[in-house]
Design a protein around this motif. Structure first.
Motif, PDB file in Angstrom:
ATOM      1  N   UNK A   1       0.838  -1.210   0.000  1.00  0.00           N
ATOM      2  CA  UNK A   1       0.000   0.000   0.000  1.00  0.00           C
ATOM      3  C   UNK A   1       0.868   1.254   0.000  1.00  0.00           C
ATOM      4  N   UNK A   2       1.925   1.276   0.809  1.00  0.00           N
ATOM      5  CA  UNK A   2       2.840   2.431   0.854  1.00  0.00           C
ATOM      6  C   UNK A   2       3.538   2.589  -0.497  1.00  0.00           C
ATOM      7  N   UNK A   3       3.990   1.471  -1.086  1.00  0.00           N
ATOM      8  CA  UNK A   3       4.657   1.528  -2.386  1.00  0.00           C
ATOM      9  C   UNK A   3       3.699   2.042  -3.450  1.00  0.00           C
ATOM     10  N   UNK A   4       2.438   1.647  -3.401  1.00  0.00           N
ATOM     11  CA  UNK A   4       1.439   2.113  -4.383  1.00  0.00           C
ATOM     12  C   UNK A   4       1.230   3.615  -4.256  1.00  0.00           C
ATOM     13  N   UNK A   5       1.196   4.118  -3.037  1.00  0.00           N
ATOM     14  CA  UNK A   5       0.989   5.547  -2.814  1.00  0.00           C
ATOM     15  C   UNK A   5       2.217   6.340  -3.270  1.00  0.00           C
ATOM     16  N   UNK A   6       3.421   5.858  -2.911  1.00  0.00           N
ATOM     17  CA  UNK A   6       4.644   6.597  -3.222  1.00  0.00           C
ATOM     18  C   UNK A   6       4.964   6.537  -4.713  1.00  0.00           C
TER      19      UNK A   6
ATOM     20  N   UNK B   1       8.928  -1.282 -10.524  1.00  0.00           N
ATOM     21  CA  UNK B   1       9.679  -1.268  -9.259  1.00  0.00           C
ATOM     22  C   UNK B   1       9.648  -2.650  -8.603  1.00  0.00           C
ATOM     23  N   UNK B   2       8.519  -3.332  -8.673  1.00  0.00           N
ATOM     24  CA  UNK B   2       8.407  -4.674  -8.093  1.00  0.00           C
ATOM     25  C   UNK B   2       9.314  -5.658  -8.835  1.00  0.00           C
ATOM     26  N   UNK B   3       9.349  -5.554 -10.183  1.00  0.00           N
ATOM     27  CA  UNK B   3      10.251  -6.409 -10.969  1.00  0.00           C
ATOM     28  C   UNK B   3      11.715  -6.147 -10.620  1.00  0.00           C
ATOM     29  N   UNK B   4      12.063  -4.869 -10.523  1.00  0.00           N
ATOM     30  CA  UNK B   4      13.436  -4.502 -10.181  1.00  0.00           C
ATOM     31  C   UNK B   4      13.799  -5.011  -8.788  1.00  0.00           C
ATOM     32  N   UNK B   5      12.897  -4.875  -7.842  1.00  0.00           N
ATOM     33  CA  UNK B   5      13.147  -5.367  -6.481  1.00  0.00           C
ATOM     34  C   UNK B   5      13.298  -6.890  -6.480  1.00  0.00           C
ATOM     35  N   UNK B   6      12.484  -7.573  -7.289  1.00  0.00           N
ATOM     36  CA  UNK B   6      12.591  -9.035  -7.384  1.00  0.00           C
ATOM     37  C   UNK B   6      13.927  -9.476  -7.955  1.00  0.00           C
ATOM     38  N   UNK B   7      14.394  -8.794  -9.013  1.00  0.00           N
ATOM     39  CA  UNK B   7      15.689  -9.103  -9.619  1.00  0.00           C
ATOM     40  C   UNK B   7      16.810  -8.851  -8.609  1.00  0.00           C
ATOM     41  N   UNK B   8      16.701  -7.712  -7.922  1.00  0.00           N
ATOM     42  CA  UNK B   8      17.714  -7.369  -6.928  1.00  0.00           C
ATOM     43  C   UNK B   8      17.761  -8.415  -5.803  1.00  0.00           C
ATOM     44  N   UNK B   9      16.613  -8.849  -5.307  1.00  0.00           N
ATOM     45  CA  UNK B   9      16.558  -9.864  -4.241  1.00  0.00           C
ATOM     46  C   UNK B   9      17.108 -11.200  -4.738  1.00  0.00           C
ATOM     47  N   UNK B  10      16.825 -11.556  -6.000  1.00  0.00           N
ATOM     48  CA  UNK B  10      17.344 -12.794  -6.566  1.00  0.00           C
ATOM     49  C   UNK B  10      18.876 -12.752  -6.641  1.00  0.00           C
TER      50      UNK B  10
END
Length: 131
Positions: free
Chosen positions: A14-19, A28-37
């Motif tokens: 919810x915070x990410x959606x607002x920001x 951003x979610x894809x980038x975060x997933x790649x970074x975590x992988x």
């Protein structure tokens, strides 16, 4: 490790959606997933390398212990052979079997000893491979 419950995950989304807004959130979610992988893969490779090094060290330690035991056994064998050799015999001389004092030398014993000696002498004379 960090524990993220379902409620915390919803709050973060919810915070990410607002920001970020609905347009940038999937990227951003894809980038975060790649970074975590990448982080997880890097951590796994480091952990595997450390485990391999620990196994190598364990093998080295076991090899050193085995070498020390072999040296001790060799030293014990050398000491036993040194005790069994007559004092005037050269170090390469074979060890002669002694007849126990309690065992009387009889004709059958003398014959057996002669046979063994004759067999040992003939074995030395015949070349290996028997021609």
């Amino acid at each position: 490790m960090i524990e993220i419950s379902f409620g915390k995950l919803v709050l973060l989304a919810l915070i990410a959606l607002i920001v970020l807004g609905p347009e940038k959130l999937p990227h951003a979610a894809r980038t975060a997933g790649v970074f975590m992988r990448r982080i997880r893969t890097g951590w796994d490779s480091v952990r595997a390398e450390v485990e391999r090094e620990l196994q190598v060290e364990e093998i080295r330690r076991q090899a050193k212990e085995a070498a020390a035991r072999a040296e001790a056994a060799q030293a014990e064998l050398d000491e036993t052979l040194r005790k069994m050799r007559p004092t005037g015999a050269p170090s390469g001389a074979p060890v002669a079997a002694e007849t126990p004092a309690a065992m009387p030398v009889t004709e059958s014993t003398a014959t057996a000893e002669t046979t063994v000696t004759a067999d040992a002498t003939s074995a030395k004379e015949v070349p290996h491979g028997g021609a």
